[in-house]
Design a protein around this motif. Structure first.
Motif, PDB file in Angstrom:
ATOM      1  N   GLY A  20       0.803  -1.230   0.000  1.00 46.82           N
ATOM      2  CA  GLY A  20       0.000   0.000   0.000  1.00 46.82           C
ATOM      3  C   GLY A  20       0.826   1.265   0.000  1.00 46.82           C
ATOM      4  N   SER A  21       0.437   2.208   0.868  1.00 45.15           N
ATOM      5  CA  SER A  21       1.073   3.526   0.848  1.00 45.15           C
ATOM      6  C   SER A  21       2.528   3.470   1.313  1.00 45.15           C
ATOM      7  CB  SER A  21       0.274   4.522   1.698  1.00 45.15           C
ATOM      8  OG  SER A  21       0.342   4.200   3.061  1.00 45.15           O
ATOM      9  N   LEU A  22       2.908   2.464   2.100  1.00 43.21           N
ATOM     10  CA  LEU A  22       4.322   2.369   2.517  1.00 43.21           C
ATOM     11  C   LEU A  22       5.201   1.984   1.324  1.00 43.21           C
ATOM     12  CD1 LEU A  22       6.311   2.663   4.881  1.00 43.21           C
ATOM     13  CD2 LEU A  22       6.076   0.200   5.249  1.00 43.21           C
ATOM     14  N   GLN A  23       4.631   1.173   0.442  1.00 43.21           N
ATOM     15  CA  GLN A  23       5.364   0.804  -0.770  1.00 43.21           C
ATOM     16  C   GLN A  23       5.596   2.052  -1.630  1.00 43.21           C
ATOM     17  OE1 GLN A  23       3.154  -1.614  -3.510  1.00 43.21           O
ATOM     18  NE2 GLN A  23       4.837  -1.593  -4.973  1.00 43.21           N
ATOM     19  N   LYS A  24       4.512   2.860  -1.754  1.00 39.88           N
ATOM     20  CA  LYS A  24       4.622   4.089  -2.563  1.00 39.88           C
ATOM     21  C   LYS A  24       5.622   5.056  -1.944  1.00 39.88           C
ATOM     22  CE  LYS A  24      -0.050   4.168  -4.493  1.00 39.88           C
ATOM     23  NZ  LYS A  24      -1.048   3.887  -3.456  1.00 39.88           N
ATOM     24  N   ARG A  25       5.624   5.150  -0.612  1.00 41.05           N
ATOM     25  CA  ARG A  25       6.468   6.119   0.076  1.00 41.05           C
ATOM     26  C   ARG A  25       7.939   5.727   0.094  1.00 41.05           C
ATOM     27  NH1 ARG A  25       4.542   5.903   5.222  1.00 41.05           N
ATOM     28  NH2 ARG A  25       2.444   5.654   4.411  1.00 41.05           N
ATOM     29  N   THR A  26       8.220   4.411   0.011  1.00 39.13           N
ATOM     30  CA  THR A  26       9.611   3.962   0.139  1.00 39.13           C
ATOM     31  C   THR A  26      10.190   3.436  -1.169  1.00 39.13           C
ATOM     32  OG1 THR A  26       8.883   1.744   0.734  1.00 39.13           O
ATOM     33  CG2 THR A  26       9.286   3.282   2.555  1.00 39.13           C
ATOM     34  N   GLY A  27       9.301   3.084  -2.130  1.00 36.29           N
ATOM     35  CA  GLY A  27       9.782   2.488  -3.381  1.00 36.29           C
ATOM     36  C   GLY A  27      10.269   1.059  -3.215  1.00 36.29           C
TER      37      GLY A  27
ATOM     38  N   MET B 222      -1.292  11.585   6.784  1.00 34.90           N
ATOM     39  CA  MET B 222      -0.348  11.061   7.768  1.00 34.90           C
ATOM     40  C   MET B 222       0.119  12.212   8.656  1.00 34.90           C
ATOM     41  SD  MET B 222       3.056   8.955   6.958  1.00 34.90           S
ATOM     42  CE  MET B 222       3.706   7.823   8.113  1.00 34.90           C
ATOM     43  N   ILE B 223       0.242  11.950   9.954  1.00 33.54           N
ATOM     44  CA  ILE B 223       0.669  12.984  10.906  1.00 33.54           C
ATOM     45  C   ILE B 223       1.750  12.392  11.819  1.00 33.54           C
ATOM     46  CG2 ILE B 223      -1.456  14.352  10.936  1.00 33.54           C
ATOM     47  CD1 ILE B 223      -2.304  12.682  13.417  1.00 33.54           C
TER      48      ILE B 223
END
Ligand code: UDP
Length: 236
Positions: free
Chosen positions: A99-106, A131-132
């Protein structure tokens, strides 16, 4: 216990008042939504499955000493819960990249994390749950520093016991979202724990058995929700 007034209707559930001012009924619908409401649909019997699965998991967590809002499951689609003051923070815990962790880290989907990652998001449909960090939570007074410490500690504790719970049932707990609320001076785990808010992959095959099947039109949505139901609630 009867459902009285509908207090709040969300994407997947309706919250009703009851005769008891301290208790609410969560009514689980079959409505499904993704990408902050942009994609909408129905997953047949999702409400029944999510109610049964969540109730089972809440009971398990209570047995492990984690306090939850769960009181009873009087019917297929109803859960009686304690009325809490919701903390406007979503706690996401991750064991595997997706999900979004994949997008954020590549990094590649499926890479197992060396230790769990815990993240905070601000609960706001209008803003798309951004995200905060702890500084935002402190400055905007969404929760006290003591409460944040409790959320982190409890999030990690829940992850330890839930990861093993799912593993025993041949499911890899990839990532999931937790919500908490205040109740009589304590913080309780709220909302639901179901394939709607968790990424659940089959331990042997990595087959996706959660809402990603709906999000990305992977097919067999109902079958996979049923499969999770049987793996979790078998013998209930
Ligand atoms: N999640 C959720 N509700 C949200 C955001 C995330 O239940 O509003 C769950 C989601 O199902 C996944 C995990 O939290 O199991 C992590 O989601 P992620 O940040 O990867 O965002 P997504 O890819 O779902 O947009």
């Amino acid at each position: 216990m009867e459902r009285l007034e509908a207090l709040y209707e969300g994407k997947a559930k309706i919250l009703y008042s009851t005769q008891d001012p301290e208790l609410l009924i969560q009514y689980f619908k079959d409505d499904a939504s993704a990408f902050n409401g942009v994609k909408k649909g129905t997953i047949v019997d999702k409400g029944v499955i999510n109610n049964h699965v969540s109730s089972h998991i809440f009971k398990f967590l209570e047995g492990e000493g984690i306090k939850t809002h769960f009181v009873d499951r009087p019917s297929d689609r109803e859960m009686i819960v304690r009325k809490m003051e919701i903390i406007p923070i979503e706690v996401v815990v991750r064991n595997v990249i997706a999900g979004s962790l994949q997008k954020r880290t590549g990094k590649p989907e499926g890479e197992v994390l060396p230790k769990p990652v815990l993240e905070f998001y601000y609960k706001s449909d209008a803003l798309g749950d951004p995200m905060i960090n702890e500084s935002h939570i402190d400055v905007f007074q969404w929760a006290s520093p003591e409460e944040v410490a409790f959320l982190k500690e409890t999030g990690h504790r829940i992850n330890e016991v839930l990861f093993e719970f799912f593993k025993k049932r041949k499911i890899r707990l990839v990532d999931y979202k937790l919500e908490f609320g205040r109740y009589k001076g304590e913080i309780l785990l709220g909302d639901e724990i179901s394939p709607d808010g968790c990424r659940l992959w089959h331990w042997d095959t990595n087959e996706k058995m959660d809402k990603d099947r709906f999000r990305f039109d992977l097919g067999s949505v109902e079958e996979m929700y049923q499969k999770v139901y049987h793996l979790i609630c078998a013998g209930e």
